[in-house]
Design a protein around this motif. Structure first.
Motif, PDB file in Angstrom:
ATOM      1  N   SER A 115      -9.030   3.136   6.204  1.00 56.75           N
ATOM      2  CA  SER A 115      -8.335   2.857   4.943  1.00 56.75           C
ATOM      3  C   SER A 115      -9.281   2.276   3.894  1.00 56.75           C
ATOM      4  N   TYR A 118     -10.882   5.252   2.485  1.00 54.24           N
ATOM      5  CA  TYR A 118      -9.924   6.010   1.678  1.00 54.24           C
ATOM      6  C   TYR A 118      -9.704   5.346   0.314  1.00 54.24           C
ATOM      7  N   MET A 119      -9.603   4.029   0.324  1.00 59.78           N
ATOM      8  CA  MET A 119      -9.367   3.333  -0.946  1.00 59.78           C
ATOM      9  C   MET A 119     -10.574   3.507  -1.874  1.00 59.78           C
ATOM     10  N   GLY A 217       3.307  -6.823   8.717  1.00 56.51           N
ATOM     11  CA  GLY A 217       3.369  -6.690   7.265  1.00 56.51           C
ATOM     12  C   GLY A 217       3.083  -7.980   6.524  1.00 56.51           C
ATOM     13  N   GLN A 270       7.718 -13.213   3.938  1.00 59.01           N
ATOM     14  CA  GLN A 270       6.543 -12.996   4.800  1.00 59.01           C
ATOM     15  C   GLN A 270       5.495 -14.084   4.593  1.00 59.01           C
TER      16      GLN A 270
ATOM     17  N   ASP B  83       4.748  -2.355  -1.285  1.00 59.85           N
ATOM     18  CA  ASP B  83       3.983  -2.974  -2.365  1.00 59.85           C
ATOM     19  C   ASP B  83       4.915  -3.691  -3.359  1.00 59.85           C
ATOM     20  N   LEU B 236      -4.332   5.035  -5.211  1.00 58.07           N
ATOM     21  CA  LEU B 236      -4.334   4.000  -4.163  1.00 58.07           C
ATOM     22  C   LEU B 236      -4.111   4.705  -2.829  1.00 58.07           C
ATOM     23  N   SER B 237      -5.170   5.349  -2.369  1.00 59.79           N
ATOM     24  CA  SER B 237      -5.059   6.241  -1.222  1.00 59.79           C
ATOM     25  C   SER B 237      -5.277   5.484   0.082  1.00 59.79           C
ATOM     26  N   GLY B 238      -4.278   4.730   0.463  1.00 59.95           N
ATOM     27  CA  GLY B 238      -4.356   3.942   1.696  1.00 59.95           C
ATOM     28  C   GLY B 238      -4.007   4.752   2.927  1.00 59.95           C
ATOM     29  N   TRP B 239      -4.289   4.163   4.063  1.00 56.80           N
ATOM     30  CA  TRP B 239      -4.157   4.929   5.315  1.00 56.80           C
ATOM     31  C   TRP B 239      -2.727   5.349   5.625  1.00 56.80           C
ATOM     32  N   HIS B 242      -1.908   8.691   4.365  1.00 56.73           N
ATOM     33  CA  HIS B 242      -2.727   9.768   4.937  1.00 56.73           C
ATOM     34  C   HIS B 242      -1.839  10.703   5.762  1.00 56.73           C
ATOM     35  N   PRO B 245      -2.347   9.118   9.833  1.00 62.10           N
ATOM     36  CA  PRO B 245      -2.961   7.774   9.768  1.00 62.10           C
ATOM     37  C   PRO B 245      -3.686   7.388  11.055  1.00 62.10           C
ATOM     38  N   GLU B 259       5.294  10.422   1.232  1.00 62.46           N
ATOM     39  CA  GLU B 259       4.569   9.365   1.938  1.00 62.46           C
ATOM     40  C   GLU B 259       3.144   9.193   1.413  1.00 62.46           C
ATOM     41  N   VAL B 263       0.756   3.016   0.812  1.00 59.05           N
ATOM     42  CA  VAL B 263      -0.621   2.529   0.768  1.00 59.05           C
ATOM     43  C   VAL B 263      -0.975   1.872   2.113  1.00 59.05           C
ATOM     44  N   GLY B 264      -0.647   0.600   2.279  1.00 58.06           N
ATOM     45  CA  GLY B 264      -1.047  -0.129   3.472  1.00 58.06           C
ATOM     46  C   GLY B 264       0.127  -0.436   4.394  1.00 58.06           C
ATOM     47  N   THR B 265      -0.123  -1.308   5.347  1.00 54.58           N
ATOM     48  CA  THR B 265       0.868  -1.691   6.352  1.00 54.58           C
ATOM     49  C   THR B 265       2.116  -2.278   5.691  1.00 54.58           C
ATOM     50  N   PRO B 266       3.279  -1.716   5.977  1.00 54.53           N
ATOM     51  CA  PRO B 266       4.500  -2.174   5.300  1.00 54.53           C
ATOM     52  C   PRO B 266       4.935  -3.577   5.740  1.00 54.53           C
ATOM     53  N   SER B 267       5.562  -4.285   4.833  1.00 54.84           N
ATOM     54  CA  SER B 267       6.058  -5.644   5.118  1.00 54.84           C
ATOM     55  C   SER B 267       7.381  -5.525   5.863  1.00 54.84           C
ATOM     56  N   ILE B 268       7.254  -5.438   7.187  1.00 61.58           N
ATOM     57  CA  ILE B 268       8.399  -5.086   8.037  1.00 61.58           C
ATOM     58  C   ILE B 268       9.559  -6.074   7.922  1.00 61.58           C
TER      59      ILE B 268
END
Lengths: 397, 397
Positions: A115, A118-119, A217, A270, B83, B236-239, B242, B245, B259, B263-268
């Protein structure tokens, strides 16, 4: 000398699990769920919009940043929190490129987390002025630092192998060539001692859901060296990085602090969980933690190699060149890891053939490592992994 | 005909509070705290890394996106979540500019939320190729849409006054001039009926902590019109945007769906709370909601104007040109709002002189509106706001 390790009583870990994946998602700290309930019920539910002031939400990102700063050798006020690590990489890289307007090369390595690369690619395409991203093998990075290089951007600890870059030596070389240095501490913060001030890098970024146990997250962080902060041009110039967010001015005017690296409304729930999670670090001496980490990983390598000759160590044998994880290459690593997980030994798999095990001295002891090696011996030597049920592909582990 | 409104039983609102600030931070839905506890204890704590698969975390951003899609007239699969709204503005704008490489003007208006303008500024400086951001008065936007304009980027409902742009007319004008259209639905989603498909705009973005009650720091969303999705170049091409991923490829290859705007890991944890919060929309007819919103705001305007001649309506008098909020201008708006809040009538203040009141038919009824007007009458006509204790400045309300 800090508090004694491990501190298992500070975490809530399922019975019967040996968790060797704290390098991917840390475990649940005691108190995190209660803190979330408090934030949701009493602060959001009870105080509603007022909670931004009355519950201290406005100050939360900075308070959490200061706690992280303490773990990476950064001064208070030099770490901003929020967003995801990928976003923080983009911010650091965009700001760094502005600092070297006449250079066009970004130097990373082919062991960096995808990543991050990629960024960089996305930023390069967005700017569209002929920037190049070079990704030599990790061992060739030093030789590739030339005066063409605007920015050296590396992850200290390789996510697959645990191989660790020498932050001080590479930063010195980058600076000698006139380049800006960015360190990704995703697998370093809370895993190995980091002294970002002594290292003198301009930027560091990292995530908090691995060794910092912030939960799935949890927000990311970005450090900027204090002497450059007020010259940084934020590419992601959101309102919470503005000098006066609530003045609602038409034009962007960056905060006169690291807060200029904040972007939008912080994820309060979070962040609150993370704040609670960071309490487990009180009294922990990072040198003790490192010693315990090395002891755990040395035991692991010794025990696994003695039992399983078909596994090949994919991490540096020299503990000084390794982060807090150990990887073994094994052709059937994917099903073998599924079989281990089914037996309560949780690591993870990274394509194409890496079985990855993380060591978290906050909640692991030597006996568990030996027990894990016994289970690995059974799965590998008895070819338990041949069972078709371990071959179904899921998306993560 | 949908379910009856309000549905107060679905929310946990403090006794004695009349909450007219759901346009800033929505109230706590019943079940949200329990859901968070479940995610933290049972999923994170109990399933650890496996929860990405076993608890459905990988699919969560898309599932939540589909629920939001249903509220803005978008097809399933066209909304990505994650985000903050500022980041989503940047993504939409960067992608839109790539679609019109020979144009250099971004057209917004001076009533747009400052962060949208700040993010545009940051992107312009990052690209550094002579882009201009024009911000005429909202009523002059249509006249300013020329063939120089690459992108028209507007917030449908003005955060200060509630004035509402005509999405269809402006989008038609933008397209007639060859420009790309981006709508910020921050004060629209869950507030007024939106049919983004019929409007035909290329992009929409929004946040979920206002009328969608997702809680402080809930994730944002971005919509892309399905026919353009596969041509979008993510800045903002985050994993997690992809195509694969977990293949950990060196080069970015965008997902063949919306999708790619992840961008990045979601805030679950926050996403799970939002998912729970969105359940209150089941069975709600947006036309009913709009009718109730207009009834509440008309009552409010009538009652306040009849009682308080020193307040000046700052919102359009025509309900059809107004979102789900009403603002009054008052020189002493700041202390007056503090006095109202102290009496349980919660609105907010926006510089320089705007007292802002939001109407959320999911949990407000007519009797509360009349009661609020009585309290406003007392605070304004008896000059309760002169009390020095209401003049101390806090950062948010």
């Amino acid at each position: 000398m800090g508090v004694a390790l491990p501190r298992k009583e500070m975490f809530d870990i399922p019975e019967g699990v040996i968790y060797l994946d704290g390098n991917s998602l840390g475990v649940l700290p005691i108190g995190a769920a209660e803190r979330a309930t408090e934030v949701i019920r009493d602060e959001w539910g009870g105080q509603l919009i007022k909670a931004w002031n009355t519950a201290g939400w406005m100050a939360l990102p900075t308070e959490v940043g200061d706690r992280i700063a303490g773990l990476i050798g950064a001064p208070a006020g030099s770490v901003a929190t929020g967003d995801t690590l990928s976003i923080k990489v983009y911010q650091a890289l965009a700001a760094a490129l502005k600092m070297r307007p006449n250079r066009r090369v970004i130097l990373s390595d082919n062991g960096n987390f995808p990543s991050d690369l990629y960024m960089a690619e996305g930023l390069i395409k967005t700017i569209d002025k002929g920037y190049a991203l070079r990704t030599p093998a990790p061992e060739d990075v030093l030789a590739e630092i030339t005066e063409e290089v605007a920015v050296v951007m590396l992850t200290q600890v390789d996510y697959r192998t645990g191989r660790m870059h020498d932050m001080d030596a590479i930063t010195r070389a980058a600076h000698a060539a006139g380049a800006v240095m960015i360190w990704d501490l995703a697998h370093s913060a809370g895993a190995v001692p980091v002294d970002i001030s002594a290292c003198n890098a301009e930027f560091a970024v990292g995530c908090t859901y691995k060794y910092l146990n912030g939960g799935p997250g949890a927000p990311a962080f970005i450090y900027a060296r204090p002497d450059i902060t007020l010259d940084l041009e934020p590419a992601l110039s959101g309102w919470l990085g503005h000098a006066a967010p609530f003045a609602m001015e038409q034009a962007y005017r960056p905060a006169m602090s690291t807060e200029r690296l904040r972007v939008g409304t912080p994820s309060i729930v979070q962040l609150s969980i993370l704040q609670e999670a960071l309490k487990v670090w009180e009294g922990v001496d990072m040198a003790d933690l490192r010693a315990a980490s090395i002891a755990l990983s040395e035991t692991f390598i010794h025990e696994v190699e003695a039992r399983c000759p078909t596994l090949t160590l994919a991490s540096p044998r020299d503990a000084a060149r390794r982060g807090s994880q150990v990887s073994f290459a094994f052709e059937h690593g994917y099903p073998a890891m599924q079989a281990l997980i089914a037996r309560g030994v949780i690591g993870d798999f990274r394509a194409p053939n890496i079985m990855r095990f993380g060591f978290t001295p906050l909640y692991l002891d030597q006996a568990e490592i030996v027990r894990a090696a016994e289970v690995i011996e059974d799965v590998i030597n008895n070819e338990v992994w041949r069972d078709p049920k371990y071959h179904a592909r899921s998306r993560v582990t």
